[in-house]
Structure formats: C-alpha cells, structure tokens
Design a protein around this motif. Structure first.
Motif, PDB file in Angstrom:
ATOM      1  N   ASP A 178     -32.966  85.347   3.643  1.00  0.00           N
ATOM      2  CA  ASP A 178     -32.735  84.308   2.624  1.00  0.00           C
ATOM      3  C   ASP A 178     -31.291  84.341   2.176  1.00  0.00           C
ATOM      4  N   THR A 179     -30.756  83.170   1.939  1.00  0.00           N
ATOM      5  CA  THR A 179     -29.411  83.113   1.361  1.00  0.00           C
ATOM      6  C   THR A 179     -29.379  81.977   0.348  1.00  0.00           C
ATOM      7  N   LYS A 180     -28.311  81.937  -0.445  1.00  0.00           N
ATOM      8  CA  LYS A 180     -28.261  80.908  -1.482  1.00  0.00           C
ATOM      9  C   LYS A 180     -27.029  80.039  -1.321  1.00  0.00           C
ATOM     10  N   LEU A 181     -27.223  78.732  -1.384  1.00  0.00           N
ATOM     11  CA  LEU A 181     -26.070  77.856  -1.569  1.00  0.00           C
ATOM     12  C   LEU A 181     -25.842  77.856  -3.070  1.00  0.00           C
ATOM     13  N   ASP A 182     -24.704  78.307  -3.490  1.00  0.00           N
ATOM     14  CA  ASP A 182     -24.489  78.570  -4.912  1.00  0.00           C
ATOM     15  C   ASP A 182     -23.325  77.761  -5.441  1.00  0.00           C
ATOM     16  N   MET A 183     -23.601  76.910  -6.404  1.00  0.00           N
ATOM     17  CA  MET A 183     -22.514  76.146  -7.002  1.00  0.00           C
ATOM     18  C   MET A 183     -22.432  76.502  -8.483  1.00  0.00           C
ATOM     19  N   SER A 184     -21.465  77.330  -8.814  1.00  0.00           N
ATOM     20  CA  SER A 184     -21.270  77.678 -10.216  1.00  0.00           C
ATOM     21  C   SER A 184     -20.274  76.685 -10.799  1.00  0.00           C
ATOM     22  N   PHE A 185     -20.692  75.966 -11.853  1.00  0.00           N
ATOM     23  CA  PHE A 185     -19.778  74.980 -12.448  1.00  0.00           C
ATOM     24  C   PHE A 185     -18.564  75.674 -13.046  1.00  0.00           C
ATOM     25  N   ALA A 186     -18.804  76.832 -13.656  1.00  0.00           N
ATOM     26  CA  ALA A 186     -17.692  77.545 -14.286  1.00  0.00           C
ATOM     27  C   ALA A 186     -16.641  77.889 -13.224  1.00  0.00           C
ATOM     28  N   ASP A 187     -17.115  78.378 -12.056  1.00  0.00           N
ATOM     29  CA  ASP A 187     -16.164  78.732 -10.994  1.00  0.00           C
ATOM     30  C   ASP A 187     -15.437  77.491 -10.485  1.00  0.00           C
ATOM     31  N   SER A 188     -16.198  76.391 -10.273  1.00  0.00           N
ATOM     32  CA  SER A 188     -15.565  75.173  -9.767  1.00  0.00           C
ATOM     33  C   SER A 188     -14.521  74.676 -10.757  1.00  0.00           C
ATOM     34  N   LEU A 189     -14.874  74.717 -12.045  1.00  0.00           N
ATOM     35  CA  LEU A 189     -13.914  74.246 -13.051  1.00  0.00           C
ATOM     36  C   LEU A 189     -12.721  75.182 -13.125  1.00  0.00           C
ATOM     37  N   ALA A 190     -13.007  76.503 -13.035  1.00  0.00           N
ATOM     38  CA  ALA A 190     -11.914  77.482 -13.125  1.00  0.00           C
ATOM     39  C   ALA A 190     -10.894  77.234 -12.010  1.00  0.00           C
ATOM     40  N   ARG A 191     -11.396  76.860 -10.809  1.00  0.00           N
ATOM     41  CA  ARG A 191     -10.483  76.604  -9.691  1.00  0.00           C
ATOM     42  C   ARG A 191      -9.556  75.434  -9.997  1.00  0.00           C
ATOM     43  N   THR A 192     -10.052  74.451 -10.786  1.00  0.00           N
ATOM     44  CA  THR A 192      -9.187  73.309 -11.104  1.00  0.00           C
ATOM     45  C   THR A 192      -8.468  73.534 -12.438  1.00  0.00           C
ATOM     46  N   GLY A 193      -8.687  74.699 -13.038  1.00  0.00           N
ATOM     47  CA  GLY A 193      -8.021  75.019 -14.298  1.00  0.00           C
ATOM     48  C   GLY A 193      -8.661  74.345 -15.493  1.00  0.00           C
ATOM     49  N   MET A 194      -9.880  73.825 -15.312  1.00  0.00           N
ATOM     50  CA  MET A 194     -10.529  73.131 -16.438  1.00  0.00           C
ATOM     51  C   MET A 194     -11.495  74.049 -17.177  1.00  0.00           C
ATOM     52  N   ARG A 195     -11.804  73.666 -18.379  1.00  0.00           N
ATOM     53  CA  ARG A 195     -12.675  74.437 -19.242  1.00  0.00           C
ATOM     54  C   ARG A 195     -14.068  73.798 -19.220  1.00  0.00           C
ATOM     55  N   MET A 196     -15.098  74.634 -19.385  1.00  0.00           N
ATOM     56  CA  MET A 196     -16.463  74.100 -19.460  1.00  0.00           C
ATOM     57  C   MET A 196     -16.679  73.521 -20.866  1.00  0.00           C
ATOM     58  N   PRO A 197     -16.877  72.222 -20.992  1.00  0.00           N
ATOM     59  CA  PRO A 197     -17.010  71.677 -22.347  1.00  0.00           C
ATOM     60  C   PRO A 197     -18.358  72.027 -22.972  1.00  0.00           C
ATOM     61  N   ASP A 198     -18.387  72.136 -24.276  1.00  0.00           N
ATOM     62  CA  ASP A 198     -19.646  72.388 -24.970  1.00  0.00           C
ATOM     63  C   ASP A 198     -20.413  71.064 -25.085  1.00  0.00           C
ATOM     64  N   ALA A 199     -21.754  71.176 -25.147  1.00  0.00           N
ATOM     65  CA  ALA A 199     -22.596  69.974 -25.203  1.00  0.00           C
ATOM     66  C   ALA A 199     -22.206  69.055 -26.367  1.00  0.00           C
ATOM     67  N   TYR A 200     -21.839  69.650 -27.499  1.00  0.00           N
ATOM     68  CA  TYR A 200     -21.533  68.825 -28.676  1.00  0.00           C
ATOM     69  C   TYR A 200     -20.299  67.949 -28.465  1.00  0.00           C
ATOM     70  N   GLU A 201     -19.389  68.385 -27.614  1.00  0.00           N
ATOM     71  CA  GLU A 201     -18.189  67.573 -27.357  1.00  0.00           C
ATOM     72  C   GLU A 201     -18.591  66.235 -26.764  1.00  0.00           C
ATOM     73  N   ARG A 202     -19.459  66.306 -25.760  1.00  0.00           N
ATOM     74  CA  ARG A 202     -19.905  65.097 -25.097  1.00  0.00           C
ATOM     75  C   ARG A 202     -20.708  64.222 -26.070  1.00  0.00           C
ATOM     76  N   LEU A 203     -21.605  64.876 -26.824  1.00  0.00           N
ATOM     77  CA  LEU A 203     -22.537  64.106 -27.644  1.00  0.00           C
ATOM     78  C   LEU A 203     -21.836  63.415 -28.812  1.00  0.00           C
ATOM     79  N   VAL A 204     -20.907  64.129 -29.455  1.00  0.00           N
ATOM     80  CA  VAL A 204     -20.220  63.507 -30.592  1.00  0.00           C
ATOM     81  C   VAL A 204     -19.417  62.294 -30.121  1.00  0.00           C
ATOM     82  N   MET A 205     -18.780  62.419 -28.977  1.00  0.00           N
ATOM     83  CA  MET A 205     -17.987  61.295 -28.477  1.00  0.00           C
ATOM     84  C   MET A 205     -18.892  60.136 -28.037  1.00  0.00           C
ATOM     85  N   ASP A 206     -20.093  60.455 -27.526  1.00  0.00           N
ATOM     86  CA  ASP A 206     -21.045  59.392 -27.186  1.00  0.00           C
ATOM     87  C   ASP A 206     -21.458  58.614 -28.435  1.00  0.00           C
TER      88      ASP A 206
END
Ligand code: NAD
Length: 485
Positions: A394-422
């Motif tokens: 068994d193996t895993k295809l693994d997509m970590s959002f934190a890692d993907s964002l870290a590679r682009t230098g971006m920060r993981m936004p908190d849920a409230y950021e999205r919701l307040v702006m919505d």
C-alpha cells in the motif's frame, strides 16, 4: 508571497462582544490577515461594541495585544498593524439597555456600503441585538447579521431563534456560521468532487463501502466546564459540524456553486438521513480521570453529570445514491490526538488476480484531513518495488495543503478569514440556512431525548473512546481508522 485576493468594497463591521474570546482569538486576527493580504479596502471600519468601559484607544490596545497573542511574529508588520488599528473604533453598549443604540447609528456610515453585525456574544442576546439594530433603523437592505453556534439547543429553540431573526432580517441577510465550512479542506472536498471527473462516477453505493467522519480533540472541557456540561457533544459537534461534513460528502452535485443551489442539496441530505431509532447505533461516553488530567466530573464541576463528551453513531442516507452505505460519525474530547478527517472507504476489487501470498489488494481510501495537517490522501495498492515477484504493497498519494502552500510561500488562511469576507461580499454559500439548522435538530433531537434516562459510558483519557464505539463497527465487520497524525 501574497495570496491572490479580490479586494472588497469599503464596509462597516460591528462586532458585538468585541472584547470576548472569539473576537480576540479569531475575528481580530482574521481581519488583520485580510488587511495584510491586501483585501481590506481603504475606509473599512471595524466597530467593537461591548459592555466594558473603554474608548477607541483602549480597544486598539486590546486588539494589538490580541494580534501579539494570536498572529505569528513573522506575519506581524508594524506598518500594517498601524493601518489595521486605525480602522478600529469602540462603542460601550450594554445590549440589554435601551441606551447606546442611537450612538451606534451615529457611528455608522451613510454611503450605502455593506454593514455587517457580527454577534460574538452569548446566544441569549441574539434576539435583543437584532431588535436593537432594527429599532434604530439599521436593519436596512445593506445590513447583514452574523450568528454562530449554538443556534438553539433543540428544534423548538432553533425555530424560535430563526423567528426572532426573521422579524428584522430577511433570510438573505442572515449569516449562520459553521466555521468548518470555511476550512480550506472542506471547500476542497467540493472542488475534488465537482471539479474533477475522477471521483464522481464512483461516488455511490456501488463503489463506496462506508464513510467515517471523525472529529477528535485531545483537550477536555477544562476552562468552559459548567457551560459545556449544559450542552454536550451531540449539540456542540454532531448537530452542526459533523452533519455539515456529512452533507458535503453525500450531497448531489448542485447545478451551480451558488448559495441556495448548494444549500438545497445539503438540506435534501439532512432530510434523507435515516432516523436513529435503534439506540445500539449510538454510543455516548464521558472521559475518566487521566494520569495528569482531571475527570469529566471535575472539569464540569458536576459529580452527577450525565452529559456526554463523546458520541459515535451509525446512520445512513435513504436515497438512490447511498442505499446500504453506513456513515459512521464520532467526536470526542480528551482523545488520543487532535485529529479530524472524512474517510471514504471504497469497496474491494471484485476479484483479485494476484496470488494469495501477496498482501492486498486493499480497498482504496480517500481521506480528507481537516486537522492537524490539512490535506487529502488516497491510499493505493501498488507493486512492491524490486525483483521479488508480483508482491503488492500500500502507498499513499499525499497532498498536504500546508506543504503545497509552503512551497509557494503562502500561509494557510484561517476559516474565519474566508467567512468574514464572504459576509462583506454578500456570499452565503458557506453559511447555513435556517431550514438546514432546523432539519439537523429534528434528526438529533430524539437521540438526545432518549438519553435522558441513561448514563454515558466512561472512557480513558487519551483513548479512542468507549469500547462500545469500537463494537459499533466490529459488528459490521469494519473498524475505525486510527486516530493518528
Ligand atoms: P466571551 O464571554 O469571551 O465574550 C462575550 C462578549 O460579550 C464580551 O465582549 C462581553 O463584553 C460581551 N457582552 C456580554 N454581555 C453583554 C451585554 N449585555 N452587552 C454587550 N456586550 C456584552 O464569549 P466568546 O467565547 O467570545 O463567545 C461568544 C459567542 O460565540 C458565544 O455564543 C459562543 O458560544 C460563540 N462561539 C465562541 C467560540 C470561541 O472560540 N470562543 C467558538 C464558536 C462559537
């Protein structure tokens, strides 16, 4: 790197209860981040309203301290902090008195901009505040009101709250937050299902064996013991967060990604949930004293408490897509790890062509991980590398959002950021409609009612919950996925 953002129009945001925990820990940091990312327009105004005696400078000091406490050092820039604090204003207002409401009106802009009222206060104030806003003529068509759980404690009180809000605001102006819907992963579940052709053809009873949804917390109820003791895990977590996750997993594709199209589909799921009439399908528990942690009774300051800190249950969805597919939900405090995921367990291949000696093939599992490390994994069976014959592993295809964002230098936004702006943008897609909240209560109410005469089962601190929760799956020939990071 700054995330791509669509700036919003200038707005007024009134935060009732602006000196409280939710405001300091979540809202103020979220708004700061939106400014840092360039989404907050010039002229945006944030008005804190609370009972405490202070002026706008005092509120700016309180907010600045909240930034130090809840925003990481590398994200704090003096220039942005200065601009952010300059947007803040304060009004001392006891919402239970008639005074102060006209002062609030006097502080609001009159240029037709969006005006949002965020009720970061105890729910018993919701009706009074809606009325207060209405009485001074602020419930205009530009106004929206934001409320958050607990939205009632049963169907009757949820209906009463909906009626109270409806006296002053249209449904299109009422934003009921379930912050799980603002999480990147949860939105990604919709992208995964409806923006890819890969999964949707398999997303049904023919190919899916079962679904597990787990929201486990390692903390207990310390700090809010007597408050929590009046609520319990079914009301605090199952009625809202777990059912919302179930809805997004099980719903039909909406015709458009628009508020009512999405919410109509979620409502259909809630109304198709099989009623929990067999109480052997529901397990509730209460944590014991650990080697370094207090018992539930001590934390709740109630030695006779029968409130649950753990729930596990099995349900199903009575429609054409999901016949016979169990949905297992569990949530608890003081569990082994802080860990939340939705795991979609696919069926075994219909016939294995590989020799019995090889391990597998094992059925695929798609796991959507909400915490601690947001991401998606797909477990696959592959050939074990090397010349040793056709062995499987068994193996895993693994997509970590934190890692993907870290590679682009971006920060993981908190849920409230999205919701307040919505809220400011007027987009209700990620908010619950009144009928959804009521349908969820209608389903869970009989379970809570049935518990009135029974006691929760004890479970060890740092475990996976009571033994009976394991049995819930064992008797179906399945087991819970491990609570692991
Ligand atoms: P809190 O007790 O920390 O803060 C309450 C705020 O309400 C304070 O600013 C206080 O000054 C204000 N307040 C109290 N009585 C008032 C009155 N008569 N007039 C005006 N202001 C008054 O509470 P909290 O933890 O921030 O929670 C607020 C609400 O958000 C609650 O309904 C809670 O269930 C909900 N909530 C909180 C969290 C969280 O993480 N804290 C998460 C989800 C939902």
């Amino acid at each position: 790197m700054v995330a791509r953002v669509v700036p919003v129009d200038p707005f007024d945001l009134v935060v009732f209860g602006a000196t409280g925990d939710l405001a300091r820990r979540k809202l103020i940091p979220a708004l700061y981040h939106r400014m840092a990312d360039g989404q907050m327009p010039d002229g945006a105004r944030i008005i804190g309203a609370a009972r405490s005696e202070m002026d706008s400078d005092g509120f700016r000091k309180l907010a600045s301290k909240a930034l130090d406490e809840f925003v990481s050092k590398e994200d704090l820039e003096p220039e942005i902090r200065k601009r952010f604090l300059a947007c803040l204003h304060y009004l001392q207002l006891d919402v239970m008195t008639p005074e102060g409401w006209n002062d609030l009106k006097g502080m609001m802009s009159d240029d037709g901009r969006p005006q949002a009222y965020y009720l970061s206060v105890a729910p018993r104030f919701f009706g009074t505040i809606a009325e207060g806003i209405g009485n001074v003529g602020l419930a205009t068509e530009n106004a929206r009101i934001v409320v958050e759980k607990p939205l009632g404690r049963d169907l009757a009180s949820a209906r009463a709250l909906n009626r109270q809000l409806a006296e002053r605001f249209d449904e299109e102006q009422i934003y009921r937050i379930d912050h799980y819907l603002g999480k990147e992963t949860v939105q990604n579940l919709m992208a995964l299902r409806f923006a890819n052709t890969l999964f949707e053809p398999l997303w049904n009873a023919q190919h899916i064996d079962s679904v597990q949804i787990t929201v486990a917390e390692s903390v207990g109820i310390e700090g809010r013991g007597p408050y929590y003791d009046n609520i319990g895990a079914a009301r605090d977590m199952v009625q809202n967060h777990l059912l919302q996750l179930l809805c997004l997993t099980a719903m039909e594709p909406p015709a458009r990604f628009e508020p009512d199209a999405v919410r109509d589909e979620k409502l259909k799921v809630l109304r198709s949930l099989e009623p929990l009439t067999d109480m052997s399908d529901v397990v509730r528990g209460q944590y014991r004293k650990g080697s370094k942690t207090a018992s539930y009774f001590d934390d709740a300051e109630n030695p006779d408490s029968t409130t649950e800190s753990f729930v596990a249950l099995k349900t199903g969805i009575a429609n054409w897509r999901w016949p016979g597919v169990p949905f297992y939900l569990r949530t608890g405090k003081r569990m082994r790890k802080r860990f939340s995921e939705i795991a979609v367990q696919f069926k075994e291949v219909p016939h294995s062509i590989f020799p019995h000696t090889s391990a597998g093939p094992h059925a695929n599992v798609l796991a959507i991980r909400l915490q601690p490390d947001e991401g998606i994994t797909l477990s696959m069976t592959v050939k074990d590398p090397g010349p040793g014959g056709m062995r499987l592993t068994d193996t895993k295809l693994d997509m970590s959002f934190a890692d993907s964002l870290a590679r682009t230098g971006m920060r993981m936004p908190d849920a409230y950021e999205r919701l307040v702006m919505d809220v400011i943008r007027g987009d209700q897609t990620l908010f619950m409609r009144g009928d959804e909240v009521e349908a969820a209560w209608a389903w869970i109410d009989p379970v809570i009612e049935a518990w009135q005469t029974t006691k929760p089962l004890p479970y060890d601190a740092g475990s996976s919950g009571p033994e009976d929760s394991l049995m819930l799956l064992h008797r179906d020939g399945r087991r819970w996925r491990e609570i692991a990071s």
